[in-house]
Design a protein around this motif. Structure first.
Motif, mmCIF file in Angstrom:
data_model
loop_
_atom_site.group_PDB
_atom_site.id
_atom_site.type_symbol
_atom_site.label_atom_id
_atom_site.label_comp_id
_atom_site.label_asym_id
_atom_site.label_seq_id
_atom_site.Cartn_x
_atom_site.Cartn_y
_atom_site.Cartn_z
ATOM 1 N N PRO A 163 -42.295 23.728 19.458
ATOM 2 C CA PRO A 163 -43.093 23.874 18.235
ATOM 3 C C PRO A 163 -44.556 24.244 18.510
ATOM 4 N N LEU A 164 -44.752 25.326 19.267
ATOM 5 C CA LEU A 164 -46.086 25.829 19.579
ATOM 6 C C LEU A 164 -46.103 27.346 19.391
ATOM 7 N N ALA A 165 -47.300 27.893 19.284
ATOM 8 C CA ALA A 165 -47.478 29.324 19.048
ATOM 9 C C ALA A 165 -47.064 30.164 20.256
ATOM 10 N N ASP A 166 -46.826 31.436 20.008
ATOM 11 C CA ASP A 166 -46.553 32.397 21.078
ATOM 12 C C ASP A 166 -47.761 32.497 22.004
ATOM 13 N N GLU A 167 -47.481 32.749 23.272
ATOM 14 C CA GLU A 167 -48.505 33.046 24.285
ATOM 15 C C GLU A 167 -49.658 32.044 24.275
ATOM 16 N N ILE A 168 -49.310 30.761 24.237
ATOM 17 C CA ILE A 168 -50.317 29.701 24.168
ATOM 18 C C ILE A 168 -50.707 29.162 25.537
ATOM 19 N N ALA A 169 -49.827 29.321 26.541
ATOM 20 C CA ALA A 169 -50.041 28.646 27.825
ATOM 21 C C ALA A 169 -50.224 29.615 28.987
ATOM 22 N N ASP A 170 -51.132 29.246 29.881
ATOM 23 C CA ASP A 170 -51.286 29.971 31.138
ATOM 24 C C ASP A 170 -50.194 29.545 32.114
ATOM 25 N N TYR A 171 -49.796 28.269 32.012
ATOM 26 C CA TYR A 171 -48.774 27.705 32.894
ATOM 27 C C TYR A 171 -47.815 26.841 32.104
ATOM 28 N N VAL A 172 -46.551 26.893 32.476
ATOM 29 C CA VAL A 172 -45.540 25.983 31.944
ATOM 30 C C VAL A 172 -44.959 25.224 33.128
ATOM 31 N N ILE A 173 -44.909 23.907 32.977
ATOM 32 C CA ILE A 173 -44.284 23.041 33.976
ATOM 33 C C ILE A 173 -42.945 22.597 33.413
ATOM 34 N N ALA A 174 -41.879 22.866 34.152
ATOM 35 C CA ALA A 174 -40.531 22.436 33.766
ATOM 36 C C ALA A 174 -39.958 21.656 34.955
ATOM 37 N N SER A 175 -40.244 20.367 34.970
ATOM 38 C CA SER A 175 -39.862 19.525 36.094
ATOM 39 C C SER A 175 -38.658 18.658 35.742
ATOM 40 N N LEU A 214 -35.232 29.167 28.335
ATOM 41 C CA LEU A 214 -36.011 30.149 29.102
ATOM 42 C C LEU A 214 -36.697 31.159 28.180
ATOM 43 N N GLN A 215 -36.032 31.528 27.090
ATOM 44 C CA GLN A 215 -36.662 32.424 26.110
ATOM 45 C C GLN A 215 -37.897 31.767 25.501
ATOM 46 N N GLU A 216 -37.802 30.467 25.237
ATOM 47 C CA GLU A 216 -38.937 29.738 24.661
ATOM 48 C C GLU A 216 -40.086 29.624 25.665
ATOM 49 N N ILE A 217 -39.765 29.401 26.918
ATOM 50 C CA ILE A 217 -40.806 29.368 27.951
ATOM 51 C C ILE A 217 -41.498 30.728 28.012
ATOM 52 N N TYR A 218 -40.711 31.780 28.026
ATOM 53 C CA TYR A 218 -41.262 33.132 28.078
ATOM 54 C C TYR A 218 -42.166 33.387 26.860
ATOM 55 N N ARG A 219 -41.706 32.961 25.690
ATOM 56 C CA ARG A 219 -42.464 33.166 24.443
ATOM 57 C C ARG A 219 -43.808 32.445 24.474
ATOM 58 N N THR A 220 -43.830 31.228 25.006
ATOM 59 C CA THR A 220 -45.059 30.432 24.963
ATOM 60 C C THR A 220 -46.042 30.779 26.077
ATOM 61 N N LEU A 221 -45.576 31.492 27.110
ATOM 62 C CA LEU A 221 -46.472 31.894 28.196
ATOM 63 C C LEU A 221 -47.296 33.128 27.823
#
Length: 189
Positions: free
Chosen positions: A98-110, A123-130
């Protein structure tokens, strides 16, 4: 509850001395070279194993996403104890961040992508938010039998994860094995 999701009653396992010795979060995060003005999204933030060290590396926003309000509550207490002001708490799932597109410089998926169904949606959501050029840090259990971690049928082999990332448009920067049980993929949008 999704049968793959981590049981919050076992949260003590998330942050114990043995885990910190084998997988020191500060050392692992150094792979990303997070700068002081950058934004980080920690997926499945749990009790803050990576959220808190990331928040100390940047003055930018660190979004801590978790599906379990109980985990976010514990994380909030820990962040307050550390005196950090840049962590924002997000209750939600990786399949629909629930965040905007292209909001993050880094995504941590641990230790969280093995819980995502289907993986492609996460993975599509990670791509969208990066942001363009942003990087994802993916730390997971290798798909082999061992005493700790999720059941074998929930794990994703490092080669399969790498292929799935490529299929979603990511460029693989590196694949390493911090222990004989875990792999770390760094990918770029």
């Amino acid at each position: 509850m999704n049968e793959r999701r981590f049981d919050p009653s076992k949260m003590a396992k998330l942050d114990n001395p043995d885990r910190r010795k084998a997988l020191p979060p500060e050392k692992l995060l150094s792979e990303l070279n997070i700068r002081e003005d950058q934004t980080v999204l920690d997926l499945g933030a749990g009790t803050g194993y990576f959220t808190i060290p990331a928040a100390k590396l940047t003055q930018g926003t660190v979004y801590a996403l978790d599906v379990e309000p109980q985990m976010l509550s514990v994380l909030k207490e820990r962040v307050e104890q550390e005196g950090l002001q840049n962590v924002h708490y997000v209750n939600g799932v990786i399949e629909e961040i629930p965040l905007a597109d292209e909001i993050a410089d880094y995504v941590i998926a641990s230790f969280v992508l093995h819980e995502v169904e289907p993986l492609s949606k996460g993975l599509q959501e990670i791509y969208r938010t990066l942001k363009p050029g942003g990087k994802c840090f993916c730390l997971e259990w290798e798909k082999k039998q061992m005493e700790q971690g999720p059941p074998l049928n929930h794990r994703i082999h490092s080669s399969d994860m790498e292929e799935s990332m490529k299929q979603q448009g990511f460029k693989v920067i590196s694949r390493s094995f911090p222990t004989d049980q875990h792999y770390l993929l760094i990918v770029e949008k």
